[in-house]
Scaffold this active site. Structure first.
Site, PDB file in Angstrom:
ATOM      1  N   ASP A 552      13.075  10.760 -16.658  1.00 27.06           N
ATOM      2  CA  ASP A 552      13.738  11.469 -15.568  1.00 27.06           C
ATOM      3  C   ASP A 552      14.342  10.505 -14.555  1.00 27.06           C
ATOM      4  O   ASP A 552      15.265  10.844 -13.822  1.00 27.06           O
ATOM      5  CB  ASP A 552      12.766  12.423 -14.867  1.00 27.06           C
ATOM      6  CG  ASP A 552      11.618  11.679 -14.211  1.00 27.06           C
ATOM      7  OD1 ASP A 552      11.031  10.808 -14.880  1.00 27.06           O
ATOM      8  OD2 ASP A 552      11.312  11.962 -13.036  1.00 27.06           O
ATOM      9  N   GLN A 554      15.632   7.534 -15.571  1.00 26.60           N
ATOM     10  CA  GLN A 554      16.746   6.877 -16.241  1.00 26.60           C
ATOM     11  C   GLN A 554      18.015   7.717 -16.186  1.00 26.60           C
ATOM     12  O   GLN A 554      19.120   7.192 -16.246  1.00 26.60           O
ATOM     13  CB  GLN A 554      16.388   6.604 -17.711  1.00 26.60           C
ATOM     14  CG  GLN A 554      15.238   5.631 -17.898  1.00 26.60           C
ATOM     15  CD  GLN A 554      14.829   5.527 -19.360  1.00 26.60           C
ATOM     16  OE1 GLN A 554      15.654   5.693 -20.256  1.00 26.60           O
ATOM     17  NE2 GLN A 554      13.555   5.258 -19.595  1.00 26.60           N
ATOM     18  N   CYS A 555      17.873   9.020 -16.088  1.00 25.10           N
ATOM     19  CA  CYS A 555      19.024   9.921 -16.041  1.00 25.10           C
ATOM     20  C   CYS A 555      19.296  10.344 -14.602  1.00 25.10           C
ATOM     21  O   CYS A 555      18.392  10.350 -13.764  1.00 25.10           O
ATOM     22  CB  CYS A 555      18.765  11.168 -16.895  1.00 25.10           C
ATOM     23  SG  CYS A 555      18.431  10.805 -18.631  1.00 25.10           S
ATOM     24  N   THR A 556      20.549  10.687 -14.341  1.00 25.93           N
ATOM     25  CA  THR A 556      20.914  11.210 -13.025  1.00 25.93           C
ATOM     26  C   THR A 556      20.548  12.682 -12.991  1.00 25.93           C
ATOM     27  O   THR A 556      21.221  13.515 -13.597  1.00 25.93           O
ATOM     28  CB  THR A 556      22.424  11.029 -12.767  1.00 25.93           C
ATOM     29  OG1 THR A 556      22.754   9.651 -12.910  1.00 25.93           O
ATOM     30  CG2 THR A 556      22.786  11.496 -11.375  1.00 25.93           C
TER      31      THR A 556
END
Length: 690
Positions: A552, A554-556
């Site tokens: 969570d 690592q992602c936008t």
């Protein structure tokens, strides 16, 4: 009147209009950029010719019709016109055409009754063009009128004769030479043809009083002495002269009272190409023998009326319709349509809006993700022509639903490079955009660069420096803080306008970076009011935030609507900055009034120009904030920019490989140490008290 008697009456071939597509393009441009909501009459030029083969009796208009002066061409016959372009189809339909024709007929009558038309014969041939331009569909409604006096019946005393039945070969050649040598285009349409001792010459129309005393002697087919009323005849019909003859005869009725009720001979001059395709012949010209009406039946005793509205394709009196959308180059049509809504803003709402500066601005988008796609689409809507993407990633299956420049096909086979795919899709949306994409891996502080990576990193830095140099506005739209550091340093060094948009889960920040002005004698904010950059509010140098992050992280992860809000605001902020007289040096809304002067007006044509905007979707609130430049900033401070300009890539390598280097050179390390010392002393004081 019977058909048999019709042969004895002079009938005229009416004008036909020919509108080149370039005329409508020019009219559209003038409507959008000059006239806007005005419906004032505008003078234009048309032209016709007495040469064959063109279209019969055709009046041509094209883009040059809007020139101030007539664009002379060999043998072209000028026609002065007036265009009235209405704003709505309803006003076009309801316009009083009878009154319009009467009004311009009276102007024509004034030229006839005075000496104006004698000095400038082109005033006898005029036209009116009533139009409505639907610039959304590129449909043009138009109706031509060629005002002419409704003359009393004029008799033909004999059928029209070919010129060679009256003039011999030498005389026809003399007539041709005399006409083609007329230098003043105002004298080409109407003139006198004089024959003296068998020699033919042309006299100007201002000598028309000679008709009252003309000698006329014929010897078989050889005329020795005579005077003819001449005109350049656009008609090709064997028995009917063209429309210009109407007003020429009206001129005769007013100025040659001595020949009313008598015979008058006319030369209807028609030029035809010879067999060699180079030279001209007057062989097809006509000689007309007419009887003028008596003084009792001629103006001014008989009040003149006016005719001249053109019939449409169905042969009825009514307007015509030109549909250009199907015949225009689709790419050109798209370009003009894109500009239409923008130019409409200037008509009523924002007359001072400078669309040219927006269209010509070159935008570099660092990041082609959710923000980058939304920013690009908004820039496109504002008419920006040059948009360049930089991104290191490829399109994944989760992207197309949130990132509007990608489709499912872009995800296949490992995914296409985002920057390249985004640029290509922009051209699909609008072929006129100059869009390009580069896949670059951004070097970042705290991300160690080994020997193996060194050549590639150096190449990337050089490319990024060149891209920033070649663009005017730099958008920082990447998904990590440290990836924004290098472009901030380069853009600050090169005095570029930098725009930032950053997202949280349900929050966003949009800002413009402050610019230091290096020119003297320019009214800008003093150093202590210099606006800050994205890093000015931090006391820690950017570092490697990619280490030890869960999925969570690592992602936008944001609410889907946040990116659209931020992207729209960052573009609107850029446009507002460009509309301010000081551009990137414009002071921000919220700066203390104590240091504000009249030249610090924070208003642009579109309103205020804030420094930063913070949004909170959970409470549906926005705040306008101002923060000033931090002298120890790790990105825009004088120490950092000076080191970058002097040391170049060596300085950057030190930043990449040493996570504390920026804090050391900017003095942040010393600030941290003083802060820690203060905490120690505070604890010590507390212990002593206890």
């Amino acid at each position: 009147m019977s058909k048999e008697n019709d042969r004895d009456v002079l009938l005229y071939a009416p004008f036909e209009s020919f509108v080149h597509t370039t005329f409508w393009h020019k009219l559209s441009q003038i409507k959008l950029e000059v006239d806007k909501l005005k419906e004032d009459a505008r003078s234009i030029w048309g032209c016709y010719t007495c040469t064959t083969p063109p279209a019969m009796c055709s009046v041509h208009v094209d883009f040059s019709s809007f020139n101030h002066d007539f664009q002379d061409q060999p043998l072209a016959l000028p026609m002065l016109g007036t265009i009235i372009n209405k704003n709505t189809l309803e006003s076009f339909k309801e316009y009083d055409k009878v009154q319009l024709l009467e009004e311009y007929g009276q102007n024509l009558l004034s030229s006839i009754t005075t000496t104006e038309a004698l000095k400038n014969p082109t005033l006898l041939s005029r036209f009116i063009l009533l139009t409505y331009a639907d610039l959304k569909k590129y449909h043009f409604y138009y109706w031509f009128a060629f005002p002419a006096m409704n003359l009393p019946t004029i008799k033909l005393l004999s059928p029209p004769r070919k010129l060679n039945s009256v003039f011999n070969g030498d005389q026809m050649q003399q007539l041709l030479d005399a006409y083609t040598n007329i230098k003043d285009w105002k004298q080409r349409p109407f003139f006198l043809v004089q024959v003296q001792s068998g020699n033919v010459s042309i006299r100007p129309l201002c000598d028309i009083n000679l008709l009252n005393q003309r000698p006329h002697k014929e010897n078989e087919n050889n005329i020795t002495n005579s005077l003819y009323l001449g005109f350049a005849d656009p008609s090709v019909l064997p028995a009917n002269p063209g429309w210009p003859l109407r007003n020429l005869l009206a001129l005769v009725l007013y100025h040659c009272k001595g020949i009313l009720g008598k015979q008058l001979q006319l030369v209807a001059l028609r030029l035809q190409k010879c067999g060699d395709g180079q030279s001209w012949s007057v062989f097809s010209s006509l000689v007309l023998n007419i009887e003028l009406p008596t003084e009792e039946n001629a103006p001014p005793k008989a009040t003149p009326s006016w005719i001249g509205w053109q019939r449409n394709e169905k042969g009825k009196f009514g307007p015509r319709l030109a549909k250009l959308s199907s015949s225009m180059d689709p790419a050109k049509l798209a370009e003009t349509s894109v500009q239409l809504n923008l130019k409409l803003m200037k008509w009523r709402l924002v007359p001072d809006l400078d669309l040219d500066v927006v269209r010509e601005i070159r935008c570099l988008l660092l990041g082609a993700g959710t923000l980058g796609c939304a920013v690009a689409r908004t820039l496109l809507a504002w008419g920006v022509q040059t948009i360049t993407f930089v991104d290191s990633g490829t399109v994944s299956f989760s992207n197309p639903v949130r990132q509007s420049l990608y489709t499912y096909k872009d995800c296949l086979n490992g995914g296409r490079p985002k920057a390249v795919a985004a640029a290509e899709f922009m051209k699909i949306i609008f072929p006129g955009v100059n869009a390009s994409g580069y896949q670059l891996h951004m070097p970042m502080p705290g991300h160690t660069v080994g020997e193996v990576m060194l050549p590639e990193v150096k190449k990337t830095v050089l490319k990024l420096e060149q891209l920033i140099e070649d663009h005017d506005v730099i958008f920082l739209l990447t998904d990590s803080r440290e990836s924004r550091w290098l472009p901030t340093v380069i853009a600050t060094s090169k005095q570029k306008l930098v725009m930032t948009a950053a997202l949280g889960f349900d929050t966003f920040v949009v800002m413009r970076h402050g610019m230091r002005h290096q020119m003297k004698d320019v009214a800008v904010a003093p150093d202590d009011l210099q606006l800050g950059c994205y890093f000015c509010s931090d006391v820690l140098a950017p570092g490697n935030s990619q280490v030890d992050r869960t999925l969570d992280q690592q992602c936008t992860v944001t609410r889907p609507g946040v990116s659209s809000l931020a992207a729209s605001l960052v573009v609107e902020l850029m446009v507002s900055v460009l509309q301010h007289p000081l551009r990137g040096h414009a002071p921000a809304e919220g700066v203390s009034d104590t240091n504000k002067t009249a030249s610090y007006d924070s208003q642009s044509a579109l309103g205020i120009v804030p420094h930063s905007i913070r949004g909170f979707l959970s409470s549906y609130e926005q705040m306008i904030c101002v923060s000033h430049a931090f002298q120890n900033c790790t990105a825009c401070s004088k120490m950092v920019i000076q080191e970058y300009q002097q040391q170049g890539f060596a300085f950057l390598m030190a930043v990449f490989n040493n996570p504390h280097y920026l804090e050391d050179i900017t003095g942040l390390t010393e600030i941290h140490q003083k802060s820690e010392d203060a905490e120690v002393w505070e604890l010590s004081d507390t212990s002593d008290t206890d």
